[in-house]
Scaffold this active site. Structure first.
Site, mmCIF file in Angstrom:
data_model
loop_
_atom_site.group_PDB
_atom_site.id
_atom_site.type_symbol
_atom_site.label_atom_id
_atom_site.label_comp_id
_atom_site.label_asym_id
_atom_site.label_seq_id
_atom_site.Cartn_x
_atom_site.Cartn_y
_atom_site.Cartn_z
ATOM 1 N N ASP A 196 -4.764 -17.039 44.558
ATOM 2 C CA ASP A 196 -4.723 -17.981 45.669
ATOM 3 C C ASP A 196 -6.110 -18.075 46.293
ATOM 4 O O ASP A 196 -6.560 -17.159 46.979
ATOM 5 C CB ASP A 196 -3.707 -17.518 46.716
ATOM 6 C CG ASP A 196 -3.606 -18.506 47.865
ATOM 7 O OD1 ASP A 196 -2.894 -19.518 47.709
ATOM 8 O OD2 ASP A 196 -4.262 -18.283 48.903
ATOM 9 N N TYR A 238 -12.874 -20.027 51.493
ATOM 10 C CA TYR A 238 -13.097 -18.602 51.248
ATOM 11 C C TYR A 238 -14.506 -18.322 50.729
ATOM 12 O O TYR A 238 -14.966 -17.177 50.762
ATOM 13 C CB TYR A 238 -12.062 -18.048 50.255
ATOM 14 C CG TYR A 238 -10.626 -18.182 50.705
ATOM 15 C CD1 TYR A 238 -10.302 -18.478 52.036
ATOM 16 C CD2 TYR A 238 -9.579 -18.030 49.811
ATOM 17 C CE1 TYR A 238 -8.987 -18.625 52.438
ATOM 18 C CE2 TYR A 238 -8.253 -18.164 50.203
ATOM 19 C CZ TYR A 238 -7.965 -18.470 51.524
ATOM 20 O OH TYR A 238 -6.663 -18.610 51.920
ATOM 21 N N LYS A 271 -7.410 -25.069 48.062
ATOM 22 C CA LYS A 271 -7.015 -25.776 49.281
ATOM 23 C C LYS A 271 -8.136 -26.694 49.773
ATOM 24 O O LYS A 271 -9.322 -26.348 49.710
ATOM 25 C CB LYS A 271 -6.664 -24.775 50.395
ATOM 26 C CG LYS A 271 -5.627 -23.738 49.985
ATOM 27 C CD LYS A 271 -5.346 -22.749 51.111
ATOM 28 C CE LYS A 271 -4.483 -21.610 50.611
ATOM 29 N NZ LYS A 271 -5.261 -20.628 49.820
ATOM 30 N N HIS A 311 -5.198 -27.228 53.633
ATOM 31 C CA HIS A 311 -5.292 -25.902 54.258
ATOM 32 C C HIS A 311 -4.698 -25.861 55.671
ATOM 33 O O HIS A 311 -3.959 -24.940 56.025
ATOM 34 C CB HIS A 311 -6.766 -25.464 54.293
ATOM 35 C CG HIS A 311 -6.950 -23.986 54.266
ATOM 36 N ND1 HIS A 311 -8.019 -23.363 53.660
ATOM 37 C CD2 HIS A 311 -6.203 -22.985 54.773
ATOM 38 C CE1 HIS A 311 -7.913 -22.053 53.796
ATOM 39 N NE2 HIS A 311 -6.827 -21.803 54.473
ATOM 40 N N SER A 314 -0.379 -13.190 54.760
ATOM 41 C CA SER A 314 -0.479 -12.117 55.765
ATOM 42 C C SER A 314 0.797 -11.269 55.811
ATOM 43 O O SER A 314 1.322 -10.948 56.871
ATOM 44 C CB SER A 314 -0.795 -12.687 57.159
ATOM 45 O OG SER A 314 -2.062 -13.294 57.175
ATOM 46 N N SER A 317 -4.814 -7.586 58.048
ATOM 47 C CA SER A 317 -5.922 -8.437 57.590
ATOM 48 C C SER A 317 -6.835 -8.883 58.721
ATOM 49 O O SER A 317 -7.934 -9.373 58.479
ATOM 50 C CB SER A 317 -5.367 -9.677 56.879
ATOM 51 O OG SER A 317 -4.618 -9.322 55.741
ATOM 52 N N SER A 320 -5.842 -6.579 47.692
ATOM 53 C CA SER A 320 -6.231 -5.187 47.881
ATOM 54 C C SER A 320 -7.528 -4.933 47.134
ATOM 55 O O SER A 320 -7.701 -5.385 46.002
ATOM 56 C CB SER A 320 -5.144 -4.230 47.376
ATOM 57 O OG SER A 320 -5.559 -2.887 47.585
ATOM 58 N N ASN A 321 -8.432 -4.214 47.784
ATOM 59 C CA ASN A 321 -9.663 -3.798 47.123
ATOM 60 C C ASN A 321 -9.481 -2.457 46.419
ATOM 61 O O ASN A 321 -10.381 -1.980 45.736
ATOM 62 C CB ASN A 321 -10.805 -3.697 48.151
ATOM 63 C CG ASN A 321 -11.186 -5.057 48.709
ATOM 64 O OD1 ASN A 321 -11.285 -6.032 47.970
ATOM 65 N ND2 ASN A 321 -11.388 -5.140 50.014
#
Length: 318
Positions: free
Chosen positions: A45, A50, A79, A112, A215, A221, A270-271
């Site tokens: 996504d 971004y 978006k 968006h 979220s 976040s 997730s990192n």
């Protein structure tokens, strides 16, 4: 349980668990996408806003080159940003994002926000963000019907297989349906146990509009942005922790499962490699009705992503 949702009009099967690219840094994005594909993620996504679509595309291209997947195995969402709502800018913006990704089409293209801002050429500033060159927010008077008609043309031309909305409420969707030639197939909105939005979910199911919840971990976040509004972390909430222990799952898996059990798609980020793998496994168990209702009972209508916090004229959720 099912791992995809079938979209109306095209019959395309959208994965229920995807990977969200919001706040994935440019430096790590290509490797993150590549490694997520290796672990089994098939939906990414993204968004013009971004600022990492080029890097995400590089990770995807590497995965395809190495034979991990084919293009048709992967679902890419992007978006349209607020500054590109005028009819003459919609296709231009979509094609710009496609060029960054290195793709010929998006599987899903969303608007968006139902907010139109003054146009800024990407050559002047990219991503354009909420603020003009003077650091202020500049709304513009582009009616959404104009924007949606141009979005429909992206579907006609094959630039977007599916189209939809993001950050829209029931009354807005109701109005769009009065003039839409191609109805929105997906709605992406903020949904988590602090903002459960049951009436909106019910309305979209009635209309056959699939929902992607973003979220899913609530305030998590937004902490680094200073926008968590003082809310207790859902990942550390006593109730969620006790339920996670009961099922021998992580709190993140429980929160994702809560959404999935409502037939919502999710797009966690997730990192951390282990958590990335764990999140994908959230389809492997089911919450009891009692535990599901207990989590839903945490609702306090806490909206964390609200443009009104940036400018009082943008009260789209009022």
């Amino acid at each position: 349980m099912a791992t995809t949702v079938t979209l109306k009009r095209t019959g395309d099967k959208m994965p229920l668990v995807g990977f969200g690219l919001w706040k994935v840094t440019k430096e790590t994005c290509a490797d993150t996408v590549y490694n997520a594909i290796k672990e089994g993620y098939r939906l990414f996504d993204g968004a013009s806003d971004y600022g990492n679509e080029k890097e995400a595309g590089e990770g995807l291209a590497r995965a395809i080159k190495d034979g991990l997947v084919k293009r048709e195995d992967i679902w890419i969402t992007s978006k349209l940003w607020n500054t590109n709502h005028a009819k003459e800018h919609v296709e231009e913006a979509a094609k710009y994002s496609l060029s960054l990704w290195g793709l010929e089409y998006f599987d899903l293209y969303l608007v968006h926000f139902p907010v139109s801002l003054e146009y800024i050429p990407p050559s002047t500033k990219f991503p354009q963000e909420w603020w003009g060159l003077d650091g202020k927010v500049h709304p513009s008077n582009v009616p959404f019907q104009e924007t949606w008609t141009a979005i429909e043309q992206l579907a006609d031309k094959g630039l977007a297989r599916n189209i939809g909305l993001s950050n829209a409420q029931g009354s807005f969707i109701y109005d769009v349906l009065r003039y839409a030639r191609i109805e929105p197939q997906v709605l992406q909105v903020e949904i988590h146990p602090y903002l459960t939005q049951e009436p909106l979910i019910k309305y979209c199911k009635l209309l056959g509009i699939a929902i992607t919840a973003y979220s899913s971990f609530g305030p998590q976040s937004y902490v680094e942005l200073g926008a968590h509004k003082g809310a207790t972390s859902l990942l550390e909430h006593d109730l969620v922790s006790s339920i996670a222990a009961k099922y021998q799952k992580t709190t993140a898996q429980v929160l994702l499962r809560w959404a999935l059990q409502q037939d919502l798609a999710v797009i966690p980020k997730s990192n951390n490699h282990n958590r990335l793998v764990q999140n994908l496994a959230s389809t492997s168990f089911e919450l009891s009705d009692e535990d599901f209702k207990a989590i839903s009972g945490l609702n306090i209508n806490l909206r964390l992503n609200d443009p009104v916090d940036l400018d009082s004229r943008l009260a789209i959720f009022a």
